[in-house]
Design a protein around this motif. Structure first.
Motif, PDB file in Angstrom:
ATOM      1  N   PRO A  80       0.858  -1.142   0.004  1.00  0.00           N
ATOM      2  CA  PRO A  80      -0.163  -0.060   0.071  1.00  0.00           C
ATOM      3  C   PRO A  80       0.961   1.267   0.032  1.00  0.00           C
ATOM      4  N   LEU A  81       0.389   2.119  -0.741  1.00  0.00           N
ATOM      5  CA  LEU A  81       0.850   3.560  -0.775  1.00  0.00           C
ATOM      6  C   LEU A  81       1.593   4.025   0.744  1.00  0.00           C
ATOM      7  N   GLU A  82       0.787   3.888   1.748  1.00  0.00           N
ATOM      8  CA  GLU A  82       1.144   4.421   2.796  1.00  0.00           C
ATOM      9  C   GLU A  82       2.139   3.477   3.745  1.00  0.00           C
ATOM     10  N   SER A  83       2.341   2.468   3.184  1.00  0.00           N
ATOM     11  CA  SER A  83       3.435   1.495   4.129  1.00  0.00           C
ATOM     12  C   SER A  83       4.790   2.175   3.983  1.00  0.00           C
ATOM     13  N   GLU A  84       5.481   1.822   5.017  1.00  0.00           N
ATOM     14  CA  GLU A  84       6.855   2.387   4.983  1.00  0.00           C
ATOM     15  C   GLU A  84       7.855   1.995   4.160  1.00  0.00           C
ATOM     16  N   ASP A  85       7.492   0.791   3.507  1.00  0.00           N
ATOM     17  CA  ASP A  85       8.307   0.093   2.658  1.00  0.00           C
ATOM     18  C   ASP A  85       8.002   0.665   1.132  1.00  0.00           C
ATOM     19  N   SER A  86       7.314   1.513   0.970  1.00  0.00           N
ATOM     20  CA  SER A  86       6.817   2.323  -0.268  1.00  0.00           C
ATOM     21  C   SER A  86       7.700   3.457  -0.540  1.00  0.00           C
ATOM     22  N   ASN A  87       8.115   3.395  -2.021  1.00  0.00           N
ATOM     23  CA  ASN A  87       9.019   4.473  -2.583  1.00  0.00           C
ATOM     24  C   ASN A  87       8.480   5.606  -2.251  1.00  0.00           C
ATOM     25  N   GLN A 105       0.251  15.136 -11.027  1.00  0.00           N
ATOM     26  CA  GLN A 105       1.633  15.051 -11.373  1.00  0.00           C
ATOM     27  C   GLN A 105       2.505  14.281 -10.884  1.00  0.00           C
ATOM     28  N   ILE A 106       2.006  13.569  -9.944  1.00  0.00           N
ATOM     29  CA  ILE A 106       2.887  12.413  -9.244  1.00  0.00           C
ATOM     30  C   ILE A 106       2.343  11.084  -9.605  1.00  0.00           C
ATOM     31  N   HIS A 107       2.972  10.246 -10.132  1.00  0.00           N
ATOM     32  CA  HIS A 107       2.194   9.104 -10.655  1.00  0.00           C
ATOM     33  C   HIS A 107       2.790   7.703 -10.158  1.00  0.00           C
ATOM     34  N   THR A 108       1.755   7.260  -9.378  1.00  0.00           N
ATOM     35  CA  THR A 108       1.802   6.169  -8.408  1.00  0.00           C
ATOM     36  C   THR A 108       1.397   4.835  -9.120  1.00  0.00           C
ATOM     37  N   ILE A 109       1.809   3.689  -8.566  1.00  0.00           N
ATOM     38  CA  ILE A 109       1.331   2.557  -8.814  1.00  0.00           C
ATOM     39  C   ILE A 109      -0.218   2.590  -8.427  1.00  0.00           C
ATOM     40  N   ASP A 110      -0.979   1.752  -9.052  1.00  0.00           N
ATOM     41  CA  ASP A 110      -2.511   1.567  -8.631  1.00  0.00           C
ATOM     42  C   ASP A 110      -2.304   0.274  -7.567  1.00  0.00           C
ATOM     43  N   PRO A 111      -2.586   0.806  -6.307  1.00  0.00           N
ATOM     44  CA  PRO A 111      -2.565  -0.023  -4.932  1.00  0.00           C
ATOM     45  C   PRO A 111      -3.652  -1.173  -4.878  1.00  0.00           C
ATOM     46  N   SER A 112      -4.623  -1.149  -6.053  1.00  0.00           N
ATOM     47  CA  SER A 112      -5.398  -2.055  -5.898  1.00  0.00           C
ATOM     48  C   SER A 112      -5.085  -3.472  -6.723  1.00  0.00           C
ATOM     49  N   LEU A 113      -3.629  -3.362  -7.260  1.00  0.00           N
ATOM     50  CA  LEU A 113      -3.205  -4.250  -8.084  1.00  0.00           C
ATOM     51  C   LEU A 113      -1.992  -5.135  -7.544  1.00  0.00           C
ATOM     52  N   ILE A 114      -1.802  -4.614  -6.085  1.00  0.00           N
ATOM     53  CA  ILE A 114      -0.472  -5.128  -5.578  1.00  0.00           C
ATOM     54  C   ILE A 114      -0.542  -6.555  -5.308  1.00  0.00           C
ATOM     55  N   ASP A 115      -1.489  -7.211  -5.579  1.00  0.00           N
ATOM     56  CA  ASP A 115      -1.296  -8.828  -5.465  1.00  0.00           C
ATOM     57  C   ASP A 115      -1.131  -9.556  -6.724  1.00  0.00           C
ATOM     58  N   ASP A 116      -1.170  -8.715  -7.913  1.00  0.00           N
ATOM     59  CA  ASP A 116      -0.795  -9.057  -9.242  1.00  0.00           C
ATOM     60  C   ASP A 116       0.319  -8.552  -9.688  1.00  0.00           C
ATOM     61  N   LEU A 117       1.392  -8.949  -9.389  1.00  0.00           N
ATOM     62  CA  LEU A 117       2.608  -8.264  -9.755  1.00  0.00           C
ATOM     63  C   LEU A 117       2.738  -8.071 -11.524  1.00  0.00           C
ATOM     64  N   GLU A 118       2.389  -8.691 -12.237  1.00  0.00           N
ATOM     65  CA  GLU A 118       2.459  -8.616 -13.803  1.00  0.00           C
ATOM     66  C   GLU A 118       1.227  -7.466 -14.154  1.00  0.00           C
ATOM     67  N   GLU A 119       0.193  -7.187 -13.501  1.00  0.00           N
ATOM     68  CA  GLU A 119      -0.807  -6.370 -13.893  1.00  0.00           C
ATOM     69  C   GLU A 119      -0.226  -5.073 -13.350  1.00  0.00           C
ATOM     70  N   LEU A 120       0.376  -5.111 -12.124  1.00  0.00           N
ATOM     71  CA  LEU A 120       0.942  -3.929 -11.424  1.00  0.00           C
ATOM     72  C   LEU A 120       2.021  -3.340 -12.429  1.00  0.00           C
ATOM     73  N   ALA A 121       3.145  -4.074 -12.979  1.00  0.00           N
ATOM     74  CA  ALA A 121       4.027  -3.729 -13.765  1.00  0.00           C
ATOM     75  C   ALA A 121       3.167  -3.053 -15.104  1.00  0.00           C
TER      76      ALA A 121
END
Length: 283
Positions: A80-87, A105-121
């Motif tokens: 998740p974006l609020e995680s301390e492990d998040s860039n 203008q700050i482009h983040t990952i879609d956190p709803s996709l974190i369980d599917d790495l291929e889709e996240l990428a």
């Protein structure tokens, strides 16, 4: 006309981290000005780790056109974006929350996709395509500036030594599920993207980084990921290191000048070439 070979790295060493921070801020502002004058916007990619704290010299500066910035992330953990492990989170805490860049203008990952790495990428790559393909017909996106860190094994972004991801030639963004340290599941921009920017800047501080910096700059033939980031011409790669990190490196440093334009950047590269040639003659 055949393509020009990549220019050698330009290596800057600073007596203190504070001087490094001020100089880096100057460098980023001038890169921004050059980009806005030529392309009307400034595209920047930020890496993981403690790099964001070194951007504190930009906070409060009046000559930064924050409304022209488009911020991406070189790599991101599948958290998740609020995680301390998040860039994203580390950059928000140390830098982005202190400057007025529009949120869209700050482009983040879609956190709803974190369980599917291929889709996240794939989703993050689509963001790059939407942003760059309209104005850039090149095979890869061309960032104005990529701010990179150096990991303890010579990795950068999430490109680790001896990992299959280093051989990726087609994807702009790929994923790993076996990172040797930190979050195991990540997405990362690939090496071709890192080597097709206008400026790549590595920032290295602390004595614990000294031996690895020596290996990367003095023994590039080892092929560590950081050593492989050599942008294609006219792109340039710069190293900003404090005195502790630079303490064992033999690669000749260039005196930092507050670069105003591409001509002065090229002069810095020419100086690096001359010093490298002189070093070779002395050995």
């Amino acid at each position: 006309m055949p393509p020009q070979p990549p220019a050698p790295p330009v290596f800057y060493s600073f007596n203190t981290t504070d001087v490094l921070v001020d100089s880096l801020a100057n460098f980023v502002v001038k890169a921004q000005r050059d980009a806005v004058e030529k392309r009307g916007k400034f595209t920047i990619a930020l890496s993981r780790g403690t790099l964001a704290a070194n951007l504190r010299g930009l906070v409060g500066q009046e000559n930064v056109q924050w409304d022209k910035w488009e911020v991406f992330f070189c790599d991101e953990a599948a958290v998740p974006l609020e995680s301390e492990d998040s860039n994203y989170h580390s950059n928000i805490v140390s830098f982005l929350s202190h400057v007025p860049i529009p949120k869209n203008q700050i482009h983040t990952i879609d956190p709803s996709l974190i369980d599917d790495l291929e889709e996240l990428a794939d989703q993050y790559e689509k963001q790059l395509i939407d942003h760059f393909a309209k104005s850039n017909a090149a095979r890869y996106p061309t960032f104005d500036l990529m701010l990179l860190g150096m990991g303890t094994d010579g990795e950068t972004a999430s490109l680790f030594p001896r990992h299959d991801i280093l051989t990726e030639k087609d994807a702009w963004v790929s994923y790993i599920d076996d990172a040797p340290r930190g979050p195991k599941r990540r997405i990362t921009m690939t090496l071709p993207v890192l080597t097709h920017c206008y400026r790549a800047v590595f920032v290295v501080t602390g004595g614990e980084k000294a031996e690895m910096l020596h290996s990367i700059l003095d023994e590039p033939e080892i092929g560590l990921p950081c050593s492989r980031v050599r942008p294609a011409s006219p792109g340039l790669v710069f190293w900003f290191a404090d005195a502790d990190a630079a303490s064992t490196t033999k690669y000749p440093p260039t005196t930092f000048r507050w670069i105003d334009n591409q001509k002065e950047a090229e002069e810095a590269v020419a100086a690096a070439k001359r010093k490298a040639a002189s070093k070779g003659d002395d050995e």
